[in-house]
Motif scaffolding. Structure first.
Motif, short mmCIF file in Angstrom:
data_model
loop_
_atom_site.label_atom_id
_atom_site.label_comp_id
_atom_site.label_asym_id
_atom_site.label_seq_id
_atom_site.Cartn_x
_atom_site.Cartn_y
_atom_site.Cartn_z
N ALA A 1 0.84 -1.20 0.00
CA ALA A 1 0.00 0.00 0.00
C ALA A 1 0.88 1.25 0.00
CB ALA A 1 -0.91 -0.01 1.22
N PHE A 2 1.92 1.21 0.82
CA PHE A 2 2.85 2.34 0.90
C PHE A 2 3.46 2.66 -0.47
CE2 PHE A 2 6.86 4.41 1.37
CZ PHE A 2 6.75 5.24 2.48
N ASP A 3 3.99 1.63 -1.14
CA ASP A 3 4.64 1.86 -2.43
C ASP A 3 3.65 2.30 -3.50
OD1 ASP A 3 7.26 1.44 -1.72
OD2 ASP A 3 7.21 -0.71 -2.11
N ASN A 4 2.42 1.76 -3.44
CA ASN A 4 1.41 2.19 -4.40
C ASN A 4 1.11 3.68 -4.25
OD1 ASN A 4 -0.12 0.32 -6.35
ND2 ASN A 4 0.26 -1.00 -4.58
N ILE A 5 0.96 4.10 -3.00
CA ILE A 5 0.63 5.51 -2.76
C ILE A 5 1.82 6.40 -3.11
CG2 ILE A 5 0.01 7.17 -0.96
CD1 ILE A 5 -1.55 4.88 0.38
N ALA A 6 3.04 5.87 -2.94
CA ALA A 6 4.24 6.67 -3.20
C ALA A 6 4.52 6.84 -4.69
CB ALA A 6 5.45 6.02 -2.52
N LEU A 7 3.88 6.00 -5.52
CA LEU A 7 4.22 5.98 -6.95
C LEU A 7 4.22 7.36 -7.62
CD1 LEU A 7 2.77 2.87 -8.82
CD2 LEU A 7 5.13 3.62 -8.62
N PRO A 8 3.15 8.16 -7.47
CA PRO A 8 3.16 9.45 -8.18
C PRO A 8 4.34 10.33 -7.78
CG PRO A 8 0.97 8.97 -7.34
CD PRO A 8 1.90 7.95 -6.75
N LEU A 9 4.71 10.28 -6.49
CA LEU A 9 5.84 11.09 -6.04
C LEU A 9 7.13 10.60 -6.69
CD1 LEU A 9 5.06 11.45 -2.22
CD2 LEU A 9 4.42 12.96 -4.10
N ARG A 10 7.31 9.29 -6.71
CA ARG A 10 8.54 8.72 -7.27
C ARG A 10 8.59 8.97 -8.77
NH1 ARG A 10 8.20 3.48 -3.37
NH2 ARG A 10 9.44 4.36 -1.68
N VAL A 11 7.45 8.85 -9.44
CA VAL A 11 7.42 9.10 -10.88
C VAL A 11 7.82 10.54 -11.18
CG1 VAL A 11 5.81 9.46 -12.79
CG2 VAL A 11 5.81 7.29 -11.57
N SER A 12 7.40 11.47 -10.32
CA SER A 12 7.77 12.87 -10.57
C SER A 12 9.16 13.20 -10.03
CB SER A 12 6.78 13.85 -9.96
OG SER A 12 5.55 13.27 -9.75
N VAL B 1 10.45 12.95 -6.91
CA VAL B 1 10.61 13.47 -5.55
C VAL B 1 11.69 12.63 -4.85
CG1 VAL B 1 9.47 13.70 -3.31
CG2 VAL B 1 8.23 14.27 -5.41
N PRO B 2 12.67 13.27 -4.20
CA PRO B 2 13.73 12.51 -3.54
C PRO B 2 13.17 11.55 -2.50
CG PRO B 2 14.19 14.87 -3.46
CD PRO B 2 12.85 14.72 -4.06
N GLU B 3 13.81 10.39 -2.39
CA GLU B 3 13.29 9.31 -1.55
C GLU B 3 13.03 9.75 -0.11
OE1 GLU B 3 12.38 6.78 -3.31
OE2 GLU B 3 11.57 5.82 -1.52
N ARG B 4 13.89 10.64 0.44
CA ARG B 4 13.71 11.01 1.86
C ARG B 4 12.48 11.90 2.05
NH1 ARG B 4 17.56 13.83 -0.44
NH2 ARG B 4 17.37 16.08 -0.44
N GLU B 5 11.97 12.46 0.95
CA GLU B 5 10.77 13.31 1.08
C GLU B 5 9.49 12.55 0.73
OE1 GLU B 5 11.38 16.89 -1.23
OE2 GLU B 5 13.45 16.99 -0.51
N VAL B 6 9.62 11.23 0.57
CA VAL B 6 8.46 10.44 0.17
C VAL B 6 7.69 9.93 1.40
CG1 VAL B 6 7.79 8.23 -0.87
CG2 VAL B 6 9.33 9.77 -2.10
N ALA B 7 8.42 9.45 2.39
CA ALA B 7 7.78 8.71 3.49
C ALA B 7 6.74 9.53 4.24
CB ALA B 7 8.85 8.19 4.44
N ASP B 8 7.07 10.76 4.60
CA ASP B 8 6.14 11.54 5.44
C ASP B 8 4.78 11.76 4.79
OD1 ASP B 8 7.87 11.57 7.47
OD2 ASP B 8 8.62 13.61 7.15
#
Ligand SMILES: Nc1ncnc2c1ncn2[C@@H]1O[C@H](COP(=O)(O)OP(=O)(O)OP(=O)(O)O)[C@@H](O)[C@H]1O
Ligand SMILES: [Mg+2]
Lengths: 235, 297
Positions: free
Chosen positions: A99-110, A112-119
């Motif tokens: 679920a975490f990685d699914n929600i993070a996808l748009p950020l990673r695609v654009s 966004v640096p990994e450390r700014e993804v989790a929060d």
């Protein structure tokens, strides 16, 4: 630019003959909230597909963010799509990602640096009430839970337009209320929201929303208010 | 999605790995095993050809064939003296007649020892340089001193050996190119299969605004890495075989075999093959994925 979306005589025909959508002419104001209703098979999903650029119309013109979206070169589609959040009717979650990685996808695609993804991802998980399902993969989630993951994924990138296809179809009334509240908050922050739904209870929950109704591929608009930038409220 | 060569953990999770996609690495191990063997063969035969070139260019055999022994001895001495005076001649030695008779015995039988049977007097000559003009001059001088002398370039009778070596090198080079082509084809097929397997994930990525290049990078990184890993394994195996053959050849102790030894440059070329193939695979995967994605909206 008050109109974020403008359709002019848009028609859509799949390979199967008759036009699924015909003569659609309407515009959506930036920052407004729209409900799209209509019987099953009326063409709601088809219209939304045109809107989120997964389908080109067979005729007519579509302007999106002030640019011609019909002749938009393929290379520019990703940039446009990143400005649009989509909740698909069938969710389209990536089954082998948590679920975490699914929600993070748009950020990673654009990018966004990994450390700014989790929060932000954790914040979204909390918002949709899935903090305890962070590492769960979609096949192990209930229909309603999957839907909430899909919604979190659609809104995490703070899109300019949020397009949601039956986003409350699989959840109980309380959760539906919470999700609509989420859409409403997003809308108040400036996102234009388009929600397709059959559910008349949903409609009543956002009093300032505009109504669009499809019937057999045509916009039914007895008041004529949708043809032009809509008046403050319809109902 | 990161831009680097090494995928982030998040990127690696994107394409589901559980369904034996790693078979690719083993195919690549086999490809590189064969390629390194072919390349080693090519480089070795190229080395032999070079040794032959160096040894044969400017090496002559002079035979004095006068039938009467007295004439033969006199002409041979005159020819040798004349040769030794020439500045173009680095070395001229008469081949010991006893040694020659020894060598001829298998053909002539014990009669070879018969002093009445004329055995030509032979000389080995090394020239300082191997030009046609030098050869002509040496020939003229030898003829003047010894009318019955024949001058042969050793090149002309070892030449065919050298052609065979050159042909083997060419074939090995062709094999390496064929293997590169086959590798590219395997990679393209694997990339297409991968696109099919992961089409749902890719559709989602597209809808979220992934560019084709981002998607291609997921595949090319994985395929490039598989090729490199498999390639290193294949190369290690091939080098094992090459070393084994080298030990066996050393035991033969022949002059030509020295030429078969791989030099430092040859080892460097062999070592670069897996890297070159990994780069080739990366490019092939990228092009295949980009071409396939161009067909979807
Ligand atoms: N990819 C397609 N190819 C061919 N026909 C299609 C395709 N997608 C939809 N249709 C047809 O277009 C019509 C409208 O479908 P659409 O999915 O837009 O309806 P809908 O209003 O979203 O219905 P529902 O409320 O059931 O989701 C249907 O008759 C459907 O069969
Ligand atoms: Mg639908």
């Amino acid at each position: 630019m008050a109109n974020i979306v403008q359709f002019e005589n848009v028609g859509l025909r799949y390979d199967t003959g008759q036009e699924t959508l015909c003569d659609l002419s309407f515009s959506l104001s930036r920052g407004a909230f729209y409900f799209l209703t209509g019987a099953s098979g009326a063409g709601k999903t088809s219209l939304l597909r045109l809107l989120y650029l997964s389908q080109r119309p067979t005729r007519g013109s579509i302007r999106l963010f002030g640019e011609d979206a019909v002749t938009l070169p393929r290379a520019r589609l990703p940039g446009f799509r990143r400005r649009i959040g989509v909740v698909f009717q069938d969710f389209r979650l990536v089954p082998h990602l948590s679920a975490f990685d699914n929600i993070a996808l748009p950020l990673r695609v654009s990018g966004v640096p990994e450390r700014e993804v989790a929060d932000p991802v954790r914040e979204m998980l909390a918002w949709v009430g899935l903090s305890d399902k962070t590492d769960a993969r979609p096949p192990t989630l209930s229909g309603g839970e999957q839907q909430r993951v899909a919604i979190a994924r659609a809104v995490i990138g703070r899109p300019e337009i949020l397009v949601a296809d039956e986003p409350t179809g699989n959840v109980d009334p309380d959760m539906a209320e919470r999700l609509l509240h989420l859409f409403d908050s997003l809308n108040r922050l400036g996102t234009t929201v388009v929600v397709a739904t059959h559910d008349f209870h949903t409609l009543k929950r956002i009093p300032h929303a505009h109504m669009m109704r499809l019937d057999k591929g045509r916009l039914v608009d007895p008041t004529g208010s949708l043809r032009f930038p809509p008046p403050d409220t319809v109902q | 999605m990161t831009m680097g060569i090494i995928a982030s953990a998040a990127d690696r999770r994107l394409l589901d790995d559980r369904h034996g996609t790693r078979a690719m690495a083993w195919v690549m191990a086999i490809m590189l095993f064969l390629t390194v063997l072919a390349a080693a063969l090519g480089l070795a035969t190229l080395g032999v050809a070079a040794v032959l070139d160096r040894q044969l260019a400017g090496r002559l055999t002079v035979q004095v064939v006068a039938p009467a022994e007295s004439v033969r001895t006199r002409e041979a001495a005159a020819a040798l003296a004349a040769l030794k005076r020439l500045p173009e001649v680095r070395r001229a030695v008469a081949v010991d007649p006893a040694h020659l008779a020894e060598m001829l015995r298998p053909w002539l039988g014990t009669d070879g020892a018969d002093p009445d049977l004329p055995i030509p007097a032979m000389m080995d000559v090394d020239l300082t340089q191997a030009s046609a003009a030098t050869l002509a001059r040496v020939q003229a001088v030898v003829r003047a001193a010894a009318p019955s002398a024949r001058v042969d370039r050793q090149e002309s009778w070892l030449g065919p050996v050298r052609s065979v070596m050159r042909m083997l090198s060419g074939m090995a080079g062709g094999l390496v190119l064929l293997m590169a082509g086959a590798t590219a084809a395997v990679v393209i097929l694997a990339a297409r299969a991968g696109l099919d397997t992961h089409s749902d994930t890719i559709a989602v990525l597209h809808m979220l605004g992934s560019t084709d290049v981002q998607v291609a990078r997921l595949f090319q990184r994985r395929i490039g890495l598989d090729t490199l890993l498999g390639g290193l394994v294949g190369m290690a195996a091939a080098i094992g075989v090459v070393l084994l053959v080298g030990v066996q050849l050393d035991a033969l102790g022949s002059d030509l075999v020295t030429g078969l030894q791989l030099g430092v440059r040859d080892w460097v070329i062999l070592g670069c093959l897996p890297i070159a193939f990994a780069i080739l695979a990366t490019l092939a995967a990228r092009l295949a994925v980009l071409a396939a994605l161009r067909r979807v909206l």
